[in-house]
Design an enzyme around this catalytic site. Structure first.
Site, PDB file in Angstrom:
ATOM      1  N   LYS A   1       7.796   2.895   5.208  1.00  0.00           N
ATOM      2  CA  LYS A   1       8.410   2.304   6.396  1.00  0.00           C
ATOM      3  C   LYS A   1       8.578   3.333   7.514  1.00  0.00           C
ATOM      4  O   LYS A   1       9.063   4.441   7.294  1.00  0.00           O
ATOM      5  CB  LYS A   1       9.777   1.704   6.016  1.00  0.00           C
ATOM      6  CG  LYS A   1      10.434   0.908   7.136  1.00  0.00           C
ATOM      7  CD  LYS A   1      11.743   0.292   6.655  1.00  0.00           C
ATOM      8  CE  LYS A   1      12.389  -0.553   7.756  1.00  0.00           C
ATOM      9  NZ  LYS A   1      13.682  -1.113   7.322  1.00  0.00           N
TER      10      LYS A   1
ATOM     11  N   GLU B   1      11.608  -6.509  -0.582  1.00  0.00           N
ATOM     12  CA  GLU B   1      12.032  -5.129  -0.317  1.00  0.00           C
ATOM     13  C   GLU B   1      12.947  -4.631  -1.435  1.00  0.00           C
ATOM     14  O   GLU B   1      13.848  -5.347  -1.861  1.00  0.00           O
ATOM     15  CB  GLU B   1      12.772  -5.074   1.023  1.00  0.00           C
ATOM     16  CG  GLU B   1      13.263  -3.684   1.395  1.00  0.00           C
ATOM     17  CD  GLU B   1      14.088  -3.678   2.660  1.00  0.00           C
ATOM     18  OE1 GLU B   1      14.280  -2.598   3.238  1.00  0.00           O
ATOM     19  OE2 GLU B   1      14.557  -4.768   3.077  1.00  0.00           O
TER      20      GLU B   1
ATOM     21  N   CYS C   1      11.167  -5.220   6.461  1.00  0.00           N
ATOM     22  CA  CYS C   1      12.434  -5.654   7.063  1.00  0.00           C
ATOM     23  C   CYS C   1      12.417  -5.566   8.583  1.00  0.00           C
ATOM     24  O   CYS C   1      11.737  -6.320   9.261  1.00  0.00           O
ATOM     25  CB  CYS C   1      13.579  -4.836   6.452  1.00  0.00           C
ATOM     26  SG  CYS C   1      15.225  -5.435   6.889  1.00  0.00           S
TER      27      CYS C   1
END
Length: 495
Positions: A318, A252, A370
C-alpha cells in the site's frame, strides 16, 4: 446572523446527498444556498466566516463517524473523541472558508466560485497526504450526470455540480456574467447527454468467476492473539467449498499475522485453489528484513506466491497510508500519549509508487487497499494495462456509521472513471462486484459472514480521464480565476 445560520444549515444538508441517505437533489440546494450566503456577505472576512460555517456543517455531520474508531477501537474516552473529531471538522472547514472568501474578493461570480471550489478540493486531497472525502461529484453516481465521469472523473462532476448550483443564483442578478455562466451550464448538460452514447473501453476475453469472502470478524476481537487460530479456521471453512476456475478474494488484513509467519497456511490455501484452476488474492501484513532494519507494510498478495517467477507481480504494498491508523505523524513526539496513537497496524511503511500491477489467472489486476481507492489519479494511472480493479478494505473500524457506505459509494465512481469492473472485498461490508458503468452487479449485506459468488468481465481501453487526469479541469479553473482577476483589474484599474 441569519445568513451565518443559513450557511451552517446549507452545509448540514450537503452530506444528506451521499450514502446512506442518497438525497442527491439536496446537493444542488446546499451549494446554491451556500453561494447565495456568500453573495450577501458585506466583506471578505464575513464571506470567510460563512464559508467556514458551511464547511463545519458539512464535515461536522459528514465525517462524524471518525469518533467511532477513536472511541470504540482506539480506547479514547468519548469526552476526548468528540472534541478531536470536532477539531478535525473545523480544520477541513477552512477550505470552504477560503473558497467563499477568495471568490467574494475576485468578483462573486458563479464561474469563480466553481473554479476556486475545485482547486481547493484538489488541494484538500493532496495536502498532508490528503483527505479526499465528500467531493460533491460522488453524490451523482446514480444520476444522469454520472456519464461525465469517464471524461473528467469526480473533478468534472464536482465542477459541474457547483457551476450548475451557483448559476441558479447568478441568473437572478444583473450583469453579463450570468449569461456566461448559463451558457457553460447548458454546455455541461449537453455534454452529459452526449456522453451517454460514448464508450471508451470494451470487453477483453471471457468472463471470470469470482468469490469474495466476507469473514465478518468483530473489530474488537480481530487483532487479539487468541483470535488468530479462529481467523484461519473461518477463512479456510468459507473457502474450501468454492468451485473450480474461481478467483477468490479475501479482504484487507484477512490474516492478522505476517505472511512470513504463516507462509505455509497461506500457500496451502492458494495451492488448493490452484489445483482447481483458481487463485487467491488476500490482504496480509508483510515484514521485510534488510541491513536498514525491519520494515512493515500493509499488502495484498496473489497466492500461490512461493516459487512464482516474478514476486513483484504477485505482491503489492500500500502506498497511501492513513494518518494515525497506519502511520503516526511526528510519532517520536506523540506516540504513547493516548492509546489512539498506538493502534494496531500504525507502524507501516508506504510501498514504492513504481510497483507493477498483479498478474492473476492470465489477467492484469490493478490493486488498491482501503483508502487508496479514494485517490482518482492513483487509480487512473494504475489502470491503463489492467483488466479489472480490485480493492480490499476493513471498514469495521467505523461500526454501523455512514463511513463504510460513503466509502463504497466513492469506490464505485472509480469503476466508471476507468471503464473497468471493480471487485471490492471487505471484512464486514460492503463486499460487492461493480461493473464498468459503476453499477452494483452483486453485493453481500453488511455484518454477515458469507461468500459472494459472482463474475467480472475483463475490459481494455483508455477513458479521457485516464489519459488526461485532473489537469484540464485545474487549468480551466485557473483560467476562470485569471479572467475574473483581469476583469476586476479592468473595472478597477487602481487595484
Amino acid at each position: 446572523m441569519r445568513h451565518r445560520l443559513l450557511a451552517l444549515i446549507a452545509g448540514l444538508l450537503f452530506p444528506l446527498a451521499f450514502a446512506p441517505y442518497d438525497l442527491w437533489p439536496l446537493l444542488f440546494v446546499s451549494v446554491a444556498a451556500g453561494f447565495w450566503c456568500q453573495q450577501q456577505a458585506g466583506s471578505g472576512k464575513e464571506a470567510f466566516l460563512r464559508g467556514w460555517l458551511y464547511g463545519l456543517g458539512m464535515f461536522g455531520f459528514g465525517v462524524s463517524w471518525v469518533h467511532v474508531s477513536m472511541h470504540d477501537y482506539g480506547y479514547m474516552p468519548l469526552w476526548m473523541a468528540i472534541p478531536f473529531t470536532a477539531m478535525f471538522a473545523a480544520f477541513l472547514a477552512l477550505f470552504y472558508g477560503l473558497t467563499f472568501s477568495l471568490s467574494w474578493r475576485l468578483g462573486r461570480s458563479a464561474l469563480v466560485f466553481a473554479g476556486i471550489w475545485l482547486l481547493l478540493d484538489w488541494l484538500r486531497g493532496w495536502l498532508l497526504t490528503g483527505f479526499p472525502w465528500l467531493y460533491a461529484g460522488y453524490a451523482l453516481i446514480d444520476t444522469p450526470l454520472a456519464s461525465l465521469a469517464p471524461l473528467g472523473g469526480v473533478w468534472l462532476l464536482t465542477l459541474a455540480t457547483v457551476l450548475l448550483s451557483a448559476t441558479l443564483i447568478q441568473l437572478r442578478q444583473p450583469g453579463p456574467l450570468r449569461w456566461v455562466a448559463a451558457g457553460l451550464s447548458v454546455l455541461v448538460l449537453l455534454t452529459a447527454i452526449a456522453s451517454h452514447f460514448l464508450t471508451f473501453t470494451h470487453a477483453n476475453g471471457p468472463e471470470q468467476k469470482v468469490a469474495l469472502v466476507q469473514g465478518n470478524i468483530p473489530q474488537d476481537l480481530k487483532w487479539q492473539i487468541s483470535m488468530r487460530g479462529e481467523t484461519r479456521r473461518i477463512y479456510h471453512e468459507l473457502t474450501r467449498e468454492i468451485p473450480a476456475d474461481t478467483l477468490v478474494l479475501w479482504p484487507e488484513s484477512a490474516m492478522t499475522e505476517f505472511y512470513q509467519t504463516i507462509t505455509d497456511f497461506i500457500e496451502d490455501e492458494g495451492n488448493q485453489l490452484a489445483d482447481r484452476n483458481g487463485a487467491l488474492i488476500t490482504g496480509i501484513p508483510w515484514r521485510s528484513v534488510s541491513d536498514a532494519g525491519i520494515t512493515y507494510r500493509n499488502s495484498i498478495a496473489a497466492i500461490p506466491l512461493r516459487d512464482s517467477e516474478n514476486d513483484s507481480e504477485r505482491v503489492y504494498h500500500k502506498q497511501k497510508l492513513v494518518p494515525f491508523g497506519e502511520y503516526v505523524p511526528m510519532q517520536s513526539l506523540i506516540r504513547g500519549l493516548i492509546p489512539f496513537f498506538d493502534l494496531p497496524m500504525s507502524g507501516f511503511t508506504p510501498g514504492d509508487p513504481s510497483q507493477p500491477n498483479l498478474q492473476v489467472l492470465g489477467h492484469t489486476v490493478a490493486p488498491f487497499i482501503c483508502y487508496e481507492i479514494l485517490y482518482p489519479q492513483l487509480v487512473a494511472s494504475r489502470s491503463h494495462d489492467a483488466d479489472v480493479l480490485v480493492t480490499i478494505s476493513n471498514d469495521a473500524w467505523f461500526g454501523t456509521s455512514a463511513g463504510p457506505v460513503q466509502h463504497f459509494q466513492m469506490a464505485r465512481l472509480r469503476a466508471l472513471e476507468t471503464g473497468r469492473w471493480l471487485l471490492r472485498g471487505t471484512n464486514n461490508g460492503v463486499t460487492a462486484v461493480i461493473d464498468h458503468q459503476g453499477r452494483i452487479v452483486d453485493a453481500l449485506p453488511q455484518f454477515e459472514r458469507d461468500v459472494l459468488y459472482s463474475h467480472y468481465q475483463p475490459r481494455t481501453g483508455i477513458t479521457p480521464f485516464m489519459a488526461l487526469g485532473v489537469w484540464p479541469w485545474l487549468v480551466l479553473s485557473g483560467l476562470l480565476l485569471l479572467s475574473a482577476m483581469l476583469g476586476r483589474k479592468k473595472k478597477h484599474p487602481h487595484i
